[in-house]
Design a protein around this motif. Structure first.
Motif, PDB file in Angstrom:
ATOM      1  N   ASN A 175       0.386  -8.584  -0.825  1.00 17.13           N
ATOM      2  CA  ASN A 175      -0.900  -8.410   0.199  1.00 17.13           C
ATOM      3  C   ASN A 175      -1.348  -9.343   1.338  1.00 17.13           C
ATOM      4  O   ASN A 175      -0.565 -10.299   1.216  1.00 17.13           O
ATOM      5  N   ALA A 230      -2.873  -4.307   0.946  1.00 19.54           N
ATOM      6  CA  ALA A 230      -1.542  -4.498   0.813  1.00 19.54           C
ATOM      7  C   ALA A 230      -0.576  -4.057   1.834  1.00 19.54           C
ATOM      8  O   ALA A 230      -1.111  -2.840   2.508  1.00 19.54           O
ATOM      9  N   PHE A 231       0.362  -4.495   2.496  1.00 24.06           N
ATOM     10  CA  PHE A 231       0.976  -4.118   3.668  1.00 24.06           C
ATOM     11  C   PHE A 231       2.023  -2.880   3.250  1.00 24.06           C
ATOM     12  O   PHE A 231       2.847  -2.986   2.303  1.00 24.06           O
ATOM     13  N   THR A 232       1.979  -1.859   3.900  1.00 28.18           N
ATOM     14  CA  THR A 232       2.556  -0.687   3.732  1.00 28.18           C
ATOM     15  C   THR A 232       3.137  -0.140   5.289  1.00 28.18           C
ATOM     16  O   THR A 232       2.299   0.056   6.018  1.00 28.18           O
ATOM     17  N   LYS A 233       4.476   0.024   5.271  1.00 30.34           N
ATOM     18  CA  LYS A 233       5.122   0.600   6.576  1.00 30.34           C
ATOM     19  C   LYS A 233       4.385   1.845   7.031  1.00 30.34           C
ATOM     20  O   LYS A 233       4.156   2.739   6.082  1.00 30.34           O
ATOM     21  N   GLN A 270       1.373   2.868   7.633  1.00 30.07           N
ATOM     22  CA  GLN A 270       0.038   3.220   6.824  1.00 30.07           C
ATOM     23  C   GLN A 270      -1.073   2.435   7.875  1.00 30.07           C
ATOM     24  O   GLN A 270      -0.961   1.488   8.569  1.00 30.07           O
TER      25      GLN A 270
END
Length: 395
Positions: free
Chosen positions: A1, A26-29, A31
């Motif tokens: 997060n 949260a880090f999401t590639k 997104q």
């Protein structure tokens, strides 16, 4: 997060806790979080982290945040291993690194504290923004240990405007001070800085209550100038962090009765140089002298390549104030007494080092490149330079 911080340029505050409108992010590639029509809202809570760099020895510090528990043991817990003693104006505590002894001290946002460390440390304190009532400072006649609880640097005029300073008021830090002469602040202290503690001597018989403005109009260049100690010279004073206290001296320096401008003086307790200072255009030196016990101070002067010792002496007294801008303490030197036999640019007063920094015991005889540190009598400054020693001499 991910976590977020916010900086308020108008007050200099950094907010360390922000709430997201849709919970954790949260880090999401690749997104994209939020949209133009429905952005993620970040709400800054009134928490911020105060970071204070402390050095080995005595430090004068203050809080501008309000942690949930303001007991001294809790606030200083992150640096317990380095703390040996902590003082307020009315009590003190000792620390073994794991246990505290003495009178329990509840810290606040209006007082200064003296903290002694066995090694350098960085103290981080998370707390709420101090409320307006906690930021109020009341000073009584005599010495007061005061916090600087604003979050940006501020000139003395700005900081004490609400106090309405009076002729003879004095404010001091560990290494400098200023006195109000009825018109302006004069001396070596020009700014108050966040996380720092100060001492203020009030001449008024009545109590005075004031608060600092939330933000000052000080740029980074001015802050750098304010932190400067007197330029390096012939006299090499002890680190002022060695002592918890100091005294303030306003002196006029004369040679054969004539006042000197731009002259360097050294203040000694025995063989220890406690402080040094330069006279200004009015022939005055504003000197902060560190110490903790009564001792006799002597004075030395660098003048035209020679060091003179004055017959004038002064007893050290913690928190003493000697002299004023209009009635300074006079330190006279003359040609008939107290002349040191060595000139300051003699070989025995020059230090030699290898280019790798290893100090040599004397001037090198072998040809090669060296580092030489010596006193330049023309510029009245200590000069460090790289020189080449050859059979013909120094180049």
């Amino acid at each position: 997060n991910l976590s977020f911080r916010a900086y308020d340029a108008s007050t200099g505050m950094v907010y360390t806790q922000l709430e997201c409108s849709n919970g954790d992010v949260a880090f999401t590639k690749d997104q994209i979080a939020g949209t133009y029509a429905d952005p993620i809202l970040l709400n800054a809570l009134d928490y911020q982290e105060q970071t204070t760099s402390l050095t080995k020895g005595w430090n004068w510090m203050a809080l501008y945040v309000q942690p949930d528990d303001m007991s001294m043991q809790t606030v200083l817990a992150p640096i317990n291993a380095e703390v040996t003693m902590a003082k307020s104006q009315t009590g003190f505590m000792e620390s073994t690194g794991s246990e505290w002894y003495g009178n329990e001290i509840m810290m606040n946002n209006s007082e200064m504290y003296k903290i002694n460390l066995s090694a350098p440390a960085t103290l981080k304190v998370l707390g709420r923004v101090a409320d307006p009532s906690s930021r109020l400072i009341t000073v009584k006649q005599g010495w007061n240990w005061i916090a600087y609880n604003a979050t940006s640097a501020m000139s003395l005029d700005e900081a004490f405007a609400g106090m309405q300073p009076e002729d003879g008021d004095v404010v001091k830090a560990q290494s400098c001070f200023a006195v109000y002469d009825g018109y302006e602040w004069a001396g070596t202290l020009s700014l108050l800085e966040p996380s720092q503690g100060y001492m203020l001597y009030s001449v008024a018989t009545a109590d005075r209550t004031f608060a600092y403005p939330l933000a000052g109009q000080i740029d980074k260049t001015a802050k750098a100038r304010a932190r400067r100690l007197p330029p390096a010279g012939y006299f090499e004073p002890v680190d002022y962090h060695k002592y918890p206290d100091n005294m303030s001296l306003i002196a006029r320096v004369t040679f054969d009765g004539n006042e000197l401008h731009g002259a360097e003086i050294g203040i000694y307790a025995g063989d220890e140089c406690r402080s040094h200072a330069y006279t200004n255009d009015a022939g005055l030196a504003y000197v902060t002298i560190p110490g903790n016990a009564k001792t006799t101070l002597t004075f030395k002067l660098l003048y035209k390549g020679k060091v003179y010792t004055s017959t004038t002496t002064l007893d050290y007294e913690s928190d003493g104030i000697v002299g004023s801008t209009f009635n300074p303490f006079v330190i006279n030197f003359d040609t008939t007494t107290g002349i040191d036999i060595l000139t300051v640019d003699a070989d025995e007063n020059t230090e030699w080092f290898t280019v790798s920094g290893r100090k040599l015991g004397r001037k090198p005889k072998a040809a090669g490149m060296y580092i030489r540190k010596h006193y330049d009598t023309e510029t009245c400054r200590t000069v460090t330079e790289t020189v080449t020693v050859t059979d013909r001499g120094i180049e």
